[in-house]
Design a protein around this motif. Structure first.
Motif, PDB file in Angstrom:
ATOM      1  N   VAL A 109      22.158  22.478  40.366  1.00  0.00           N
ATOM      2  CA  VAL A 109      23.268  23.204  40.982  1.00  0.00           C
ATOM      3  C   VAL A 109      23.611  24.441  40.147  1.00  0.00           C
ATOM      4  N   LEU A 110      23.761  25.569  40.838  1.00  0.00           N
ATOM      5  CA  LEU A 110      24.175  26.822  40.191  1.00  0.00           C
ATOM      6  C   LEU A 110      25.584  27.170  40.655  1.00  0.00           C
ATOM      7  N   LEU A 111      26.491  27.303  39.718  1.00  0.00           N
ATOM      8  CA  LEU A 111      27.871  27.648  40.030  1.00  0.00           C
ATOM      9  C   LEU A 111      28.163  29.076  39.580  1.00  0.00           C
ATOM     10  N   MET A 112      28.606  29.911  40.523  1.00  0.00           N
ATOM     11  CA  MET A 112      29.021  31.278  40.173  1.00  0.00           C
ATOM     12  C   MET A 112      30.511  31.243  39.838  1.00  0.00           C
ATOM     13  N   ALA A 113      30.827  31.321  38.536  1.00  0.00           N
ATOM     14  CA  ALA A 113      32.201  31.108  38.077  1.00  0.00           C
ATOM     15  C   ALA A 113      32.649  32.212  37.114  1.00  0.00           C
ATOM     16  N   GLY A 121      47.706  35.312  39.653  1.00  0.00           N
ATOM     17  CA  GLY A 121      48.716  35.386  38.598  1.00  0.00           C
ATOM     18  C   GLY A 121      48.309  34.640  37.347  1.00  0.00           C
ATOM     19  N   SER A 122      46.994  34.452  37.155  1.00  0.00           N
ATOM     20  CA  SER A 122      46.499  33.727  35.983  1.00  0.00           C
ATOM     21  C   SER A 122      45.421  34.547  35.291  1.00  0.00           C
ATOM     22  N   SER A 123      45.405  34.489  33.963  1.00  0.00           N
ATOM     23  CA  SER A 123      44.351  35.191  33.218  1.00  0.00           C
ATOM     24  C   SER A 123      43.205  34.244  32.870  1.00  0.00           C
ATOM     25  N   ASP A 124      43.342  32.966  33.256  1.00  0.00           N
ATOM     26  CA  ASP A 124      42.297  31.976  32.985  1.00  0.00           C
ATOM     27  C   ASP A 124      41.131  32.148  33.960  1.00  0.00           C
ATOM     28  N   PRO A 125      39.967  31.584  33.610  1.00  0.00           N
ATOM     29  CA  PRO A 125      38.881  31.548  34.598  1.00  0.00           C
ATOM     30  C   PRO A 125      39.374  30.875  35.877  1.00  0.00           C
ATOM     31  N   LYS A 126      38.896  31.360  37.013  1.00  0.00           N
ATOM     32  CA  LYS A 126      39.388  30.862  38.307  1.00  0.00           C
ATOM     33  C   LYS A 126      39.182  29.356  38.464  1.00  0.00           C
ATOM     34  N   GLY A 127      38.095  28.845  37.899  1.00  0.00           N
ATOM     35  CA  GLY A 127      37.810  27.422  38.024  1.00  0.00           C
ATOM     36  C   GLY A 127      38.824  26.521  37.346  1.00  0.00           C
ATOM     37  N   CYS A 266      30.065  29.397  45.092  1.00  0.00           N
ATOM     38  CA  CYS A 266      31.141  30.062  44.344  1.00  0.00           C
ATOM     39  C   CYS A 266      32.244  29.072  44.009  1.00  0.00           C
ATOM     40  N   VAL A 267      32.895  29.317  42.889  1.00  0.00           N
ATOM     41  CA  VAL A 267      33.864  28.368  42.337  1.00  0.00           C
ATOM     42  C   VAL A 267      35.125  28.208  43.183  1.00  0.00           C
ATOM     43  N   ASP A 268      35.454  29.204  44.025  1.00  0.00           N
ATOM     44  CA  ASP A 268      36.806  29.242  44.599  1.00  0.00           C
ATOM     45  C   ASP A 268      36.981  28.481  45.910  1.00  0.00           C
ATOM     46  N   ASN A 269      35.998  27.667  46.298  1.00  0.00           N
ATOM     47  CA  ASN A 269      36.081  26.901  47.541  1.00  0.00           C
ATOM     48  C   ASN A 269      36.378  25.438  47.211  1.00  0.00           C
ATOM     49  N   CYS A 270      37.624  25.003  47.463  1.00  0.00           N
ATOM     50  CA  CYS A 270      38.012  23.640  47.083  1.00  0.00           C
ATOM     51  C   CYS A 270      37.299  22.564  47.887  1.00  0.00           C
TER      52      CYS A 270
END
Length: 497
Positions: A109-113, A121-127, A266-270
């Motif tokens: 599995v390859l995750l684009m993160a 409103g966050s400076s953290d990685p989106k994941g 992509c990381v942003d799909n729950c």
């Protein structure tokens, strides 16, 4: 290792490439700054930068003047498209093929993160983002637990011993998100996965350029750079895993582990089904070298890119490229002819990922004209421009589609598989609240499909460790639940009756 070139030879190389301006402030730097700067310049393939810029500009001009026939947009051919909507038998058949590939250790599995949660409103990685579930699990944790559960399902269904099945997870970060991402995984003990099967690597960068292709400086001793787009994934697979691990790369690791099929997302799909056995089984059964999972476009005016043919080749066609007539066109079944909405969810054979290098130079980077802060060459001052002054160049992950020899497209149910997190809380669409609602609604459907009933307003979060896609819930048949809560095991459901 090759000897470090002298500063003079480095200057000659950049001047020959027409990029000698980067040395304008060399004399202002102290020895340590000069050493750092020369290291950056030496690592940069300046001749490639020039080629990429020229190809991007030429391609943009060619597109603007292309004849209609060259760029004719047509729907997907029937033999390249299929759907699981209303086709449970096909879905079951493909799932069996996919589960076997997982159990045989052939799937990675390859995750684009690489993204940060800036819009959220966050400076953290989106994941790392918490969408507000009862568990407060992040996107990364949900995806890790889906991998863990699928490994168990594959072991149980294919008669493998516990711990036998491994799905390696290759996590692509960007420069700014690498350290915090690795730290987050370490702090959380890799969410129960074996550390050696979670491999971090980094998206590449390219220099920011002036409108006429000159490299911009971030400071007097540093080139301004930007990520090279999610399509930088392919080159990153060949790059060293890290400065400390220059002898290994992702392609080598895939080969070493015997991985022949890869799922990328992509990381942003729950709702993402990580290493989805149905999609894998479909792609394997159709002998695809590259495949895209899509959802059905809701209405003609929905502003999404669709997978279609452009000039006879598979492409993602942006909403702005399709005419009103095309967007409203219906096929013989009454469905939108251009309905295969792209969700950045792909299958590849490992052989295809290796082959990308052979045609990479043919792919034109896309130009994004931006306001780029930089050091002014005349004044030496740091400038924050009020209007676009330069360009960032990026590839998109779907730019490889035209080069696939056996491209296939599978349509899945949007409400089961796609709920992107793009916007700030309270926006009303594609935001944390919609992600939370969509995920909990799905888990309610899992319980109901297994024969349970839930009182009005009851929300039960079913951990991915309990069920990957609705399986493993046989014991809830005939049960009624009157309390909301979180369950990490099937047995914990008893407390919510």
């Amino acid at each position: 290792m090759a000897p470090t070139p002298s500063v003079e030879s480095l200057k000659e190389r950049y001047e020959a490439a027409g990029q000698g301006q980067v040395f304008k402030f060399w004399a202002d730097l102290n020895p340590e700054q000069q050493s750092t700067f020369s290291g950056q310049l030496n690592a940069l393939d300046v001749e490639r930068v020039n080629r990429v810029w020229k190809k991007a500009v030429d391609s943009e001009q060619a597109l603007a003047s292309a004849s209609a026939a060259d760029e004719e947009i047509t729907p997907l051919p029937d033999d390249a498209f299929d759907t699981i909507l209303g086709a449970p038998d096909k879905e079951k058949e493909w799932r069996e093929v996919g589960i076997k590939a997982v159990a045989d250790g052939r799937v990675g599995v390859l995750l684009m993160a690489g993204g940060q949660g800036t819009r959220l409103g966050s400076s953290d990685p989106k994941g790392c983002y918490d969408i507000g579930l009862p568990s407060h699990k992040s996107l990364f944790q949900y995806q890790a637990e889906r991998i863990a559960r699928l490994q168990t399902v594959a072991e149980e269904e294919q008669g493998k011993s516990k711990g036998f099945v491994i799905i390696p997870w290759y996590v692509m970060t960007s420069g700014p998100t690498r350290k915090p991402t690795v730290a987050y995984f370490e702090k959380n003990n890799y969410f129960g996965l074996d550390k050696k099967n979670v491999i971090f690597f980094e998206q590449g960068t390219l220099p920011c350029l002036t409108m006429d292709g000159k490299i911009l400086l971030q400071s007097k001793g540093e080139v301004a750079v930007a990520p090279d787009g999610n399509g930088g994934l392919y080159a990153a697979l060949r790059s060293p895993l890290s400065p400390d691990n220059t002898t290994h790369n992702v392609l080598g690791d895939l080969e070493q582990r015997g991985i022949t099929f890869v799922h990328a997302y992509c990381v942003d799909n729950c709702l993402v089904r990580v290493a989805d056995p149905v999609f894998l089984g479909y792609s394997i059964s159709k002998q695809a070298d590259c495949a895209a999972k899509v959802v059905r476009k809701t209405v003609p005016t929905e502003s999404v890119g669709v997978v279609a043919l452009k000039g006879g080749k598979f492409s993602v066609v942006e909403y702005s490229e399709i005419s009103k007539e095309q967007s409203e066109r219906r096929d013989s079944g009454g469905e939108l002819a251009f309905r295969a909405a792209n969700i950045a969810n792909h299958f590849y054979t490992t052989d295809f990922l290796k082959r990308v290098e052979s045609f990479e130079a043919e792919m034109a980077f896309h130009i994004a004209r931006k306001k780029i802060p930089h050091v002014d060459l005349d004044s030496g001052e740091f400038v924050k421009p009020a209007k676009p002054n330069g360009m960032k160049l990026e590839l998109f992950v779907f730019d490889v589609f035209p080069y696939a020899q056996h491209m296939k497209v599978l349509e899945v149910e949007r409400k089961e598989e796609f709920s992107p997190l793009k916007n700030a809380p309270g926006t009303g669409s594609d935001d944390p609240e919609t992600s939370r609602a969509d995920l909990l609604a799905q888990q309610k459907r899992f319980l109901q499909a297994a024969g349970a009933t839930l009182d009005n307003g009851v929300e039960i979060e079913v951990s991915p460790l309990v069920s990957y896609a609705g399986e493993g819930l046989q014991s809830v048949k005939g049960q009624q639940y009157s309390r909301s809560g979180l369950v990490e095991t099937v047995e914990e459901l008893d407390a919510l009756k």
